[in-house]
Scaffold this motif. Structure first.
Motif, PDB file in Angstrom:
ATOM      1  N   TYR A   5       0.829  -1.202   0.000  1.00  0.00           N
ATOM      2  CA  TYR A   5       0.000   0.000   0.000  1.00  0.00           C
ATOM      3  C   TYR A   5       0.864   1.252   0.000  1.00  0.00           C
ATOM      4  CZ  TYR A   5       1.077   0.746   4.933  1.00  0.00           C
ATOM      5  OH  TYR A   5       1.740   0.969   6.110  1.00  0.00           O
ATOM      6  N   LYS A   6       0.238   2.366  -0.318  1.00  0.00           N
ATOM      7  CA  LYS A   6       0.902   3.661  -0.312  1.00  0.00           C
ATOM      8  C   LYS A   6      -0.095   4.692   0.187  1.00  0.00           C
ATOM      9  CE  LYS A   6       3.515   4.842  -3.832  1.00  0.00           C
ATOM     10  NZ  LYS A   6       3.958   5.307  -5.155  1.00  0.00           N
ATOM     11  N   GLN A   7       0.344   5.535   1.111  1.00  0.00           N
ATOM     12  CA  GLN A   7      -0.501   6.606   1.622  1.00  0.00           C
ATOM     13  C   GLN A   7      -0.397   7.785   0.662  1.00  0.00           C
ATOM     14  OE1 GLN A   7      -2.253   5.957   4.410  1.00  0.00           O
ATOM     15  NE2 GLN A   7      -3.356   7.875   4.209  1.00  0.00           N
ATOM     16  N   VAL A   8      -1.537   8.222   0.113  1.00  0.00           N
ATOM     17  CA  VAL A   8      -1.594   9.337  -0.820  1.00  0.00           C
ATOM     18  C   VAL A   8      -2.510  10.389  -0.205  1.00  0.00           C
ATOM     19  CG1 VAL A   8      -2.172  10.066  -3.162  1.00  0.00           C
ATOM     20  CG2 VAL A   8      -1.267   7.772  -2.773  1.00  0.00           C
ATOM     21  N   GLY A   9      -1.912  11.390   0.423  1.00  0.00           N
ATOM     22  CA  GLY A   9      -2.707  12.389   1.133  1.00  0.00           C
ATOM     23  C   GLY A   9      -3.441  11.730   2.284  1.00  0.00           C
ATOM     24  N   LEU A  10      -4.751  11.879   2.299  1.00  0.00           N
ATOM     25  CA  LEU A  10      -5.565  11.264   3.349  1.00  0.00           C
ATOM     26  C   LEU A  10      -5.970   9.837   3.026  1.00  0.00           C
ATOM     27  CD1 LEU A  10      -7.979  14.253   4.098  1.00  0.00           C
ATOM     28  CD2 LEU A  10      -5.988  13.555   5.416  1.00  0.00           C
ATOM     29  N   PHE A  11      -5.716   9.404   1.802  1.00  0.00           N
ATOM     30  CA  PHE A  11      -6.218   8.115   1.335  1.00  0.00           C
ATOM     31  C   PHE A  11      -5.124   7.064   1.225  1.00  0.00           C
ATOM     32  CE2 PHE A  11      -8.801  11.531  -0.422  1.00  0.00           C
ATOM     33  CZ  PHE A  11     -10.038  11.202   0.094  1.00  0.00           C
ATOM     34  N   PHE A  21      -1.524   1.604  -8.295  1.00  0.00           N
ATOM     35  CA  PHE A  21      -2.114   1.804  -6.981  1.00  0.00           C
ATOM     36  C   PHE A  21      -3.532   2.303  -7.158  1.00  0.00           C
ATOM     37  CE2 PHE A  21       2.312   1.723  -5.730  1.00  0.00           C
ATOM     38  CZ  PHE A  21       2.260   1.040  -4.526  1.00  0.00           C
ATOM     39  N   GLN A  22      -4.479   1.615  -6.523  1.00  0.00           N
ATOM     40  CA  GLN A  22      -5.899   1.949  -6.586  1.00  0.00           C
ATOM     41  C   GLN A  22      -6.426   2.137  -5.164  1.00  0.00           C
ATOM     42  OE1 GLN A  22      -7.643   2.292  -9.455  1.00  0.00           O
ATOM     43  NE2 GLN A  22      -5.896   1.734 -10.708  1.00  0.00           N
ATOM     44  N   PRO A  23      -7.431   3.001  -4.958  1.00  0.00           N
ATOM     45  CA  PRO A  23      -7.958   3.223  -3.611  1.00  0.00           C
ATOM     46  C   PRO A  23      -8.958   2.159  -3.143  1.00  0.00           C
ATOM     47  CG  PRO A  23      -9.055   4.661  -5.162  1.00  0.00           C
ATOM     48  CD  PRO A  23      -7.998   3.920  -5.940  1.00  0.00           C
ATOM     49  N   VAL A  24      -8.974   1.002  -3.784  1.00  0.00           N
ATOM     50  CA  VAL A  24      -9.952  -0.043  -3.465  1.00  0.00           C
ATOM     51  C   VAL A  24      -9.231  -1.270  -2.896  1.00  0.00           C
ATOM     52  CG1 VAL A  24     -11.804  -1.465  -4.396  1.00  0.00           C
ATOM     53  CG2 VAL A  24     -11.361   0.794  -5.376  1.00  0.00           C
ATOM     54  N   LEU A  25      -9.499  -1.579  -1.636  1.00  0.00           N
ATOM     55  CA  LEU A  25      -8.851  -2.712  -0.976  1.00  0.00           C
ATOM     56  C   LEU A  25      -9.210  -4.039  -1.631  1.00  0.00           C
ATOM     57  CD1 LEU A  25      -7.101  -3.838   1.300  1.00  0.00           C
ATOM     58  CD2 LEU A  25      -9.121  -3.797   2.762  1.00  0.00           C
ATOM     59  N   GLU A  26     -10.437  -4.176  -2.133  1.00  0.00           N
ATOM     60  CA  GLU A  26     -10.877  -5.434  -2.737  1.00  0.00           C
ATOM     61  C   GLU A  26     -10.073  -5.795  -3.985  1.00  0.00           C
ATOM     62  OE1 GLU A  26     -13.130  -2.969  -1.892  1.00  0.00           O
ATOM     63  OE2 GLU A  26     -13.646  -3.952  -0.012  1.00  0.00           O
TER      64      GLU A  26
END
Length: 52
Positions: A5-11, A21-26
């Motif tokens: 994972y990678k932290q991008v700002g608050l997300f 890298f996508q903001p979806v854990l699934e």
């Protein structure tokens, strides 16, 4: 299982099977071993986390 994972700002964004890298854990690609996840994290500039 391990994910990258990678932290991008608050997300938090997760490495998917296509190498993005996508903001979806699934959609996160899961790695069976910690060393494999560490290698992918170094290649893509992320961190690893253990998931159940």
């Amino acid at each position: 299982m391990w994910i990258v994972y990678k932290q991008v700002g608050l997300f938090t964004h997760y490495l998917d099977s296509s190498g993005n890298f996508q903001p979806v854990l699934e959609k996160a690609r899961k790695f069976p071993s910690e060393p494999m996840a560490e290698i992918m994290a170094k290649q893509h500039g992320g961190s690893i986390r253990k998931v159940n």
